[in-house]
Design an enzyme around this catalytic site. Sequence first.
Site, mmCIF file in Angstrom:
data_model
loop_
_atom_site.group_PDB
_atom_site.id
_atom_site.type_symbol
_atom_site.label_atom_id
_atom_site.label_comp_id
_atom_site.label_asym_id
_atom_site.label_seq_id
_atom_site.Cartn_x
_atom_site.Cartn_y
_atom_site.Cartn_z
ATOM 1 N N ASN A 11 41.343 26.487 40.713
ATOM 2 C CA ASN A 11 41.609 27.417 39.614
ATOM 3 C C ASN A 11 43.060 27.870 39.758
ATOM 4 O O ASN A 11 43.386 28.632 40.662
ATOM 5 C CB ASN A 11 40.636 28.604 39.734
ATOM 6 C CG ASN A 11 40.949 29.718 38.759
ATOM 7 O OD1 ASN A 11 41.760 29.560 37.849
ATOM 8 N ND2 ASN A 11 40.307 30.861 38.950
ATOM 9 N N LYS A 13 44.729 29.719 37.799
ATOM 10 C CA LYS A 13 44.940 31.067 37.241
ATOM 11 C C LYS A 13 46.216 31.092 36.374
ATOM 12 O O LYS A 13 46.542 30.098 35.755
ATOM 13 C CB LYS A 13 44.986 32.110 38.364
ATOM 14 C CG LYS A 13 43.786 31.996 39.299
ATOM 15 C CD LYS A 13 43.633 33.171 40.201
ATOM 16 C CE LYS A 13 42.462 32.921 41.147
ATOM 17 N NZ LYS A 13 42.141 34.035 41.998
ATOM 18 N N HIS A 97 34.456 34.377 35.719
ATOM 19 C CA HIS A 97 35.202 34.621 36.969
ATOM 20 C C HIS A 97 35.327 36.139 37.181
ATOM 21 O O HIS A 97 35.470 36.891 36.215
ATOM 22 C CB HIS A 97 36.582 33.963 36.875
ATOM 23 C CG HIS A 97 37.315 33.975 38.174
ATOM 24 N ND1 HIS A 97 37.993 35.078 38.632
ATOM 25 C CD2 HIS A 97 37.459 33.016 39.130
ATOM 26 C CE1 HIS A 97 38.527 34.797 39.819
ATOM 27 N NE2 HIS A 97 38.220 33.554 40.137
ATOM 28 N N GLU A 99 37.685 37.953 38.013
ATOM 29 C CA GLU A 99 38.876 38.573 37.412
ATOM 30 C C GLU A 99 38.664 38.809 35.921
ATOM 31 O O GLU A 99 39.175 39.770 35.354
ATOM 32 C CB GLU A 99 40.116 37.696 37.675
ATOM 33 C CG GLU A 99 40.550 37.815 39.128
ATOM 34 C CD GLU A 99 41.264 36.590 39.679
ATOM 35 O OE1 GLU A 99 41.731 35.743 38.897
ATOM 36 O OE2 GLU A 99 41.342 36.480 40.922
ATOM 37 N N GLU A 169 31.083 33.580 44.414
ATOM 38 C CA GLU A 169 32.400 34.059 44.831
ATOM 39 C C GLU A 169 32.325 35.554 45.141
ATOM 40 O O GLU A 169 32.472 36.386 44.233
ATOM 41 C CB GLU A 169 33.414 33.840 43.702
ATOM 42 C CG GLU A 169 33.594 32.391 43.316
ATOM 43 C CD GLU A 169 34.982 32.148 42.760
ATOM 44 O OE1 GLU A 169 35.732 31.405 43.379
ATOM 45 O OE2 GLU A 169 35.324 32.748 41.719
ATOM 46 N N GLY A 175 41.131 35.865 47.138
ATOM 47 C CA GLY A 175 42.556 36.180 47.268
ATOM 48 C C GLY A 175 42.872 37.145 48.389
ATOM 49 O O GLY A 175 43.978 37.686 48.460
ATOM 50 N N SER A 215 38.933 32.549 49.333
ATOM 51 C CA SER A 215 39.839 32.260 50.455
ATOM 52 C C SER A 215 39.454 30.992 51.220
ATOM 53 O O SER A 215 39.506 30.956 52.452
ATOM 54 C CB SER A 215 39.932 33.468 51.403
ATOM 55 O OG SER A 215 40.438 34.590 50.699
HETATM 56 C C1 PEP Z 1 39.138 32.191 42.882
HETATM 57 O O1 PEP Z 1 39.947 32.792 42.222
HETATM 58 O O2 PEP Z 1 38.153 31.672 42.334
HETATM 59 C C2 PEP Z 1 39.340 32.123 44.318
HETATM 60 C C3 PEP Z 1 38.338 31.746 45.061
HETATM 61 O O3 PEP Z 1 40.582 32.460 44.800
HETATM 62 P P1 PEP Z 1 41.107 32.301 46.317
HETATM 63 O O4 PEP Z 1 40.759 30.906 46.761
HETATM 64 O O5 PEP Z 1 42.581 32.523 46.238
HETATM 65 O O6 PEP Z 1 40.398 33.318 47.150
#
Ligand code: PEP
Length: 254
Positions: A11, A13, A97, A99, A169, A175, A215
């Site tokens: 992703n 973003k 997601h 976010e 997630e 992040g 992460s």
């Molecule tokens: C995400 O935004 O779906 C995500 C898992 O981000 P990150 O890998 O940076 O934690």
Amino acid sequence: MSSRTPLIAGNWKMHKSGTQAIESAERLKTLVNAASGVDIMIAPTFTALFQVGQVLKGSPIALGAQNMHWEQQGAFTGEISADMLVDAGCSQVIIGHSERRQYFGETDETVNRKIKAALQAKLTPVFCIGETESQRLAGETFSVLDKQVRNGLKNFVFNDLGNLIIAYEPVWAIGTGQTATREQAQEAHENIRSLLETIFNKDLAGSTRILYGGSVKPDNVRALMEMPDVDGALVGGASLDPDTFSKLIFFNEN
Ligand code: PEP
């Protein structure tokens, strides 16, 4: 590792201009040319979708979008429909997601409408769920996941959902560098899979891929992927650099 084909999804973003996205896609295409036994997807920003889709043609990398609207067309300024994503070359779309839920007011209800519209357009939804840190600390993880899954998949029958992908997630892991342990991921995935069996049936529970996101990095991907209910990863930060992302795709060789 499960018998389901793993999926490693990136992703991007709100990162990368069109030119940068093309360069990254071209580099990734070269790096993963020899990948086998793994599905790959990248989700660039809307404005880069078409161009990146052209680059990915003939490669094993699928094109995904990061969001969509549930209506097919109409007076919805700034929005993009499922058919428009298909037109741009997408075969998958990330829906719900954290976010989007946190900053843009997405609810289980809008997520449900989007999944329905995606499936109608023959896009594979990557349906994101996950608890916040305070919910985990309060012991609410499984009730939160239960509610998100039941509401997100409300009014579907198992026949509708053959292509569904779920991404677990935990919000506290996105992040932050604070990856869930593989035991925490496995426990959540197992819980989600048995919920799918309760709501739908064993076949759907057994065939649905459940990705872990939060992460994921080259040094932790293999341990996560060894868990029986972890069928892949949805990756933010570590997907931006094609060389790093390709290490996740070749997780077996790390
Ligand atoms: C995400 O935004 O779906 C995500 C898992 O981000 P990150 O890998 O940076 O934690």
